[in-house]
Write an enzyme that holds these catalytic residues in place. Structure first.
Site, PDB file in Angstrom:
ATOM      1  N   GLU A 101       0.847  -1.197   0.000  1.00  0.00           N
ATOM      2  CA  GLU A 101       0.000   0.000   0.000  1.00  0.00           C
ATOM      3  C   GLU A 101       0.882   1.245   0.000  1.00  0.00           C
ATOM      4  OE1 GLU A 101      -3.458  -0.440   2.484  1.00  0.00           O
ATOM      5  OE2 GLU A 101      -3.390   1.667   3.074  1.00  0.00           O
ATOM      6  N   ASP A 103       0.166   5.338   0.638  1.00  0.00           N
ATOM      7  CA  ASP A 103      -0.938   6.135   1.176  1.00  0.00           C
ATOM      8  C   ASP A 103      -0.699   7.638   1.172  1.00  0.00           C
ATOM      9  OD1 ASP A 103      -2.238   3.805   1.898  1.00  0.00           O
ATOM     10  OD2 ASP A 103      -1.634   3.893   3.993  1.00  0.00           O
ATOM     11  N   GLU A 105      -3.230  10.318   3.135  1.00  0.00           N
ATOM     12  CA  GLU A 105      -4.451  10.523   3.913  1.00  0.00           C
ATOM     13  C   GLU A 105      -4.463  11.955   4.427  1.00  0.00           C
ATOM     14  OE1 GLU A 105      -6.207   6.904   6.184  1.00  0.00           O
ATOM     15  OE2 GLU A 105      -4.046   6.844   6.540  1.00  0.00           O
ATOM     16  N   HIS A 118      -0.985  12.813   5.890  1.00  0.00           N
ATOM     17  CA  HIS A 118      -0.392  11.605   6.468  1.00  0.00           C
ATOM     18  C   HIS A 118       0.031  10.694   5.317  1.00  0.00           C
ATOM     19  CE1 HIS A 118      -0.434   8.216   9.500  1.00  0.00           C
ATOM     20  NE2 HIS A 118      -0.662   7.514   8.401  1.00  0.00           N
ATOM     21  N   ASN A 120       2.190   6.937   4.210  1.00  0.00           N
ATOM     22  CA  ASN A 120       2.684   5.665   4.729  1.00  0.00           C
ATOM     23  C   ASN A 120       3.005   4.759   3.542  1.00  0.00           C
ATOM     24  OD1 ASN A 120       3.428   3.717   6.589  1.00  0.00           O
ATOM     25  ND2 ASN A 120       1.374   3.345   7.392  1.00  0.00           N
ATOM     26  N   ASN A 128       3.880   0.977   9.451  1.00  0.00           N
ATOM     27  CA  ASN A 128       4.577   1.714  10.516  1.00  0.00           C
ATOM     28  C   ASN A 128       5.673   2.611   9.957  1.00  0.00           C
ATOM     29  OD1 ASN A 128       2.999   0.408  12.502  1.00  0.00           O
ATOM     30  ND2 ASN A 128       4.411  -1.333  12.518  1.00  0.00           N
ATOM     31  N   GLU A 130       5.138   6.001   8.912  1.00  0.00           N
ATOM     32  CA  GLU A 130       4.363   7.218   8.738  1.00  0.00           C
ATOM     33  C   GLU A 130       5.245   8.468   8.729  1.00  0.00           C
ATOM     34  OE1 GLU A 130       3.924   5.033  11.200  1.00  0.00           O
ATOM     35  OE2 GLU A 130       1.871   4.245  11.127  1.00  0.00           O
ATOM     36  N   TRP A 195      -9.847   9.383  16.195  1.00  0.00           N
ATOM     37  CA  TRP A 195      -8.393   9.545  16.175  1.00  0.00           C
ATOM     38  C   TRP A 195      -7.881  10.634  15.243  1.00  0.00           C
ATOM     39  CZ3 TRP A 195      -5.696   9.023  11.599  1.00  0.00           C
ATOM     40  CH2 TRP A 195      -6.355   8.385  10.545  1.00  0.00           C
ATOM     41  N   ARG A 277       9.160   5.151  19.981  1.00  0.00           N
ATOM     42  CA  ARG A 277       8.313   4.156  19.338  1.00  0.00           C
ATOM     43  C   ARG A 277       9.091   2.894  19.001  1.00  0.00           C
ATOM     44  NH1 ARG A 277       5.096   5.337  13.674  1.00  0.00           N
ATOM     45  NH2 ARG A 277       4.051   3.318  13.473  1.00  0.00           N
TER      46      ARG A 277
END
Length: 292
Positions: A101, A103, A105, A118, A120, A128, A130, A195, A277
């Site tokens: 994928e 992305d 967003e 956003h 990714n 993970n 991002e 979120w 993270r």
């Protein structure tokens, strides 16, 4: 900005314009509305598509074709006004638990506050990765072009032809890269107020509904995947061969400077700097370049 041939600049612009005109899409021909009923509409003879979100449902569409490498361009005008809680997603994706994928967003916000863009990259079901940005313009006032260049060497995210992110193929260091799963183009407008805006602190104001995002000038200069074969394996005069600069497209010095400008001034989150993270160490691709 982008590494291209050495033909004169004006000639290059003219060729690019002609190729864009030749490959411009029609929403009736290129896409299926997949959910949302009447909330998604194709208008102006196939030249405009709108998605709507109300309290009952959002809406979405997907491409009829699957692609395996190419350049995808779409002009989008995002939800104006108080868009808090809404997400406008525009992405490439394959199917299945180990899907790939790529992305974009767009996370809505209160009136006057910037959208968060956003990004990714998922490969073999693992994401993970991002990175988030604020844009240097108001994306609700006019249409802007959001592009994905996807070739065997790298993925480039562009906004109005300005690179904002590059994800290089680092398979040699054990980092999976999307290269074998054909992907469709998807877009949707939906409610994510648990979120999307300030971690869910700001909820969707349904008195402002319906919320609308608009799309036009879709172009796919890409390898179409059908019946287990790629159109780029053919010697036919397909759109993929009319302008093949995307197949080895990278960034020259000017492009790298623009990338640094965006990332230094407008990046608001980068997984490659989030040591909390990743307490066991940052992902391996983060060690190769500051600007990935």
């Amino acid at each position: 900005m982008i590494k291209m041939s050495k033909m004169p600049l004006i000639t290059l612009f003219m060729v690019s314009w002609l190729m864009a005109a030749a490959t411009a899409g029609n929403f009736y021909q290129d896409f299926d509305i997949t959910w949302g009923d009447h909330r998604a509409q194709i208008l102006n003879g196939g030249q405009l598509l709108t998605l709507n979100l109300d309290k009952a449902s959002g809406s979405g569409f997907q491409s009829k074709n699957e692609y395996l490498f190419g350049r995808i361009d779409m002009q989008i005008k995002l939800v104006p006004g108080n868009s808090a809680g809404t997400v406008t997603a525009y992405y490439l994706s394959s199917q299945g638990p180990t899907h790939d994928e790529i992305d974009f967003e767009f996370l809505g916000n209160l009136s006057g506050d910037p959208y968060t863009l956003h990004t990714n990259v998922l490969s073999q079901g693992k994401g993970n990765r991002e990175q988030q940005f604020h844009l240097w313009f108001d994306p609700t006032k006019a249409f802007h072009t959001y592009s994905i260049v996807w070739n065997k060497q790298r993925i480039i995210f562009l906004v109005d032809n300005i690179p904002i992110r590059v994800f290089n193929n680092l398979e040699s260091t054990g980092v999976p890269f999307p290269k074998s799963q054909p992907m469709r183009i998807y877009s949707s407008l939906w409610n994510a107020d648990d979120w999307a805006t300030r971690g869910g602190l700001v909820k969707t104001d349904w008195t402002k509904a319906p919320f609308t995002a608009s799309y036009r000038n879709f172009k796919a200069n890409a390898c179409v995947w059908s019946a287990g074969k790629s159109s780029c394996d053919s010697k036919s005069t397909s759109a993929a061969f009319e302008d093949a600069t995307w197949q080895d497209q990278g960034l020259d010095a000017a492009g790298r400077n623009r990338l640094r400008w965006v990332q230094q001034k407008y990046m608001v989150y980068n997984y490659c700097t989030d040591s909390k993270r990743f307490p066991q160490g940052l992902p391996p691709e983060c060690k190769r370049s500051r600007f990935l």
